[in-house]
Motif scaffolding. Structure first.
Motif, short mmCIF file in Angstrom:
data_model
loop_
_atom_site.label_atom_id
_atom_site.label_comp_id
_atom_site.label_asym_id
_atom_site.label_seq_id
_atom_site.Cartn_x
_atom_site.Cartn_y
_atom_site.Cartn_z
N ALA A 153 0.70 -1.22 -0.18
CA ALA A 153 0.07 0.06 -0.04
C ALA A 153 0.82 1.12 -0.14
O ALA A 153 1.83 1.27 0.73
CB ALA A 153 -0.95 -0.04 1.08
N THR A 154 0.68 2.12 -0.96
CA THR A 154 1.29 3.41 -0.77
C THR A 154 0.76 4.38 -0.12
O THR A 154 -0.15 4.21 0.85
CB THR A 154 1.11 3.93 -2.43
N PRO A 155 1.73 5.42 0.47
CA PRO A 155 1.05 6.39 1.59
C PRO A 155 -0.28 7.01 1.16
O PRO A 155 -1.10 7.17 2.00
CB PRO A 155 2.36 7.35 1.38
N GLU A 156 -0.68 6.89 -0.06
CA GLU A 156 -1.84 7.55 -0.51
C GLU A 156 -3.00 6.50 -0.10
O GLU A 156 -4.18 6.90 -0.08
CB GLU A 156 -1.83 8.11 -1.84
N GLU A 157 -2.51 5.39 -0.08
CA GLU A 157 -3.53 4.24 -0.13
C GLU A 157 -3.55 3.71 1.35
O GLU A 157 -4.45 2.80 1.68
CB GLU A 157 -3.29 2.82 -1.12
N ALA A 158 -2.78 4.46 2.48
CA ALA A 158 -2.72 4.03 3.62
C ALA A 158 -4.15 3.92 4.36
O ALA A 158 -4.43 2.96 5.15
CB ALA A 158 -1.67 4.54 4.43
N ILE A 159 -4.81 4.98 4.11
CA ILE A 159 -5.95 5.07 4.91
C ILE A 159 -6.90 4.00 4.68
O ILE A 159 -7.67 3.33 5.35
CB ILE A 159 -6.92 6.54 4.90
N ASP A 160 -7.17 3.90 3.40
CA ASP A 160 -8.16 2.87 2.75
C ASP A 160 -7.72 1.50 3.04
O ASP A 160 -8.53 0.61 3.57
CB ASP A 160 -8.21 2.82 1.17
N ASP A 161 -6.29 1.18 3.31
CA ASP A 161 -5.96 -0.27 3.59
C ASP A 161 -6.39 -0.32 5.02
O ASP A 161 -6.65 -1.35 5.34
CB ASP A 161 -4.38 -0.13 3.36
#
Length: 363
Positions: A153-161
């Motif tokens: 997961a990229t930093p931008e995807e962290a919250i959704d992850d």
């Protein structure tokens, strides 16, 4: 007996394989339908002074098994029967991942410490949720669910992850911990910065509210001793501002200062987080710092360098409502939790505390 076995046999076998063997033995004995309950009655301390209620959850005693031992919910019932008041599962990520290449777990016996660079190896949130759904309601222990960021997961995807894990696992949790402090997932510790951490925690809490109707799941954040004092204060202030239930302190450290093990041997092990006795002083200090900022209404779960009942007692009187250990259990063996609780109960009685809660923060 266990000490002799550890010194002469177990320490000669690589740490990760022997962990698998030992955990299998625990599940085979303490998890067995007929023998397991007998093990539980033998190893569970029954002194009522140990019973405590924290964030609305009843704990039979304040000693928990920290995240890292059972990453996949393969034996929480068996582990609780060894005398633990609660078991924290994980760290679990949204997506299954193998973790870092082996060897990735090492012992430092001279320091009563471990070095690990496991890298959140686990079977993923959906697989863990399926195992938890299959647990019988009777005899189910108090469970914490520790969630972390998938490596891909990229930093931008962290919250959704993190949202995905909270949605899949929240209904099985007595409390949820957001882990942003392992040194073994690239970029993870950057999430400890309050400006990044605050929206992440708000998103996880929102997901828990939506996915677990009719029940408020306590939410905590896990931090490391490697944070500067002002950053610990900032996390504590954010915890109060967001109305979180508390902080788990602390995770492993990247520091190698003050070890008895020769420096060349330590260096040869490579990177990873250090756990165990060397963390005791720093972890104790973080509890005091947090309690001063958090006030009396939020929970501190203290972990790091807890090996004796006196260690647990000192953390509690410094401000922790609950304590956890992993490395102490590894070095102490199957009867360790009962010994810890027996010693802690004795100290509470000696100091005229009618309960664990009455002792919290009195130092």
């Amino acid at each position: 007996m266990y000490d002799l076995l550890f010194r002469h046999v177990l320490r000669r076998i690589p740490a990760e394989p022997i962990h698998g063997v030992a955990f299998g033995a625990i599940r085979g004995v303490a998890g067995a339908p007929l023998i397991g309950p007998c093990v539980g009655r033998l190893l569970t301390a029954s002194d009522q002074v140990l019973q405590t209620r924290v964030f609305g959850v009843d704990f039979p005693n304040p000693l928990g098994l920290a995240a890292g031992f059972d990453k996949d919910a393969r034996g929480p019932v068996a582990l609780s029967r060894l005398g633990f008041g609660f078991v924290e599962l994980g760290t679990i990520t949204a997506r299954p991942q193998p973790g870092n290449p082996a060897p990735r777990l090492f012992r430092l016996p001279a320091d009563k410490a471990l070095v690990n660079r496991m890298g959140f190896n686990n079977s993923g949130a959906d697989a863990v949720a399926a195992r938890l759904a299959a647990l019988p309601a009777e005899g189910r222990p108090v469970l914490g669910i520790n969630i972390g960021k998938s490596k891909v997961a990229t930093p931008e995807e962290a919250i959704d992850d993190y949202r995905y894990s909270a949605r899949a696992l929240g209904r099985f949790a007595d409390y949820v911990v957001v882990n942003v402090s392992s040194p073994n997932t690239p970029g993870l510790r950057d999430l400890q910065q309050v400006g990044v951490l605050s929206p992440l925690l708000e998103a996880v809490r929102e997901e828990l509210v939506a996915s677990v109707p009719g029940r408020t799941v306590p939410l905590l954040v896990k931090i490391t001793t490697d944070l500067a004092a002002e950053d610990v204060d900032a996390v504590a202030d954010m915890t109060v501002k967001l109305g979180l239930d508390g902080v788990v302190a602390t995770n492993t450290t990247t520091s190698r200062a003050g070890l008895r093990t020769p420096a060349d041997e330590v260096a040869a092990l490579g990177a990873g987080g250090l756990s165990g006795l060397p963390l005791a002083e720093a972890a104790q200090a973080v509890v005091g710092t947090l309690r001063a900022t958090l006030g009396p209404d939020r929970t501190i779960i203290s972990v790091g360098g807890i090996f004796t009942g006196e260690d647990a007692y000192r953390r509690i009187t410094a401000g922790a409502s609950l304590v956890q250990s992993y490395t102490g259990f590894v070095y102490g063996g199957g009867t360790w939790a009962r010994m810890m609780n027996t010693e802690l109960a004795s100290l509470l009685h000696q100091n005229a505390f009618p309960s664990v809660a009455a002792a919290v923060g009195t130092a």
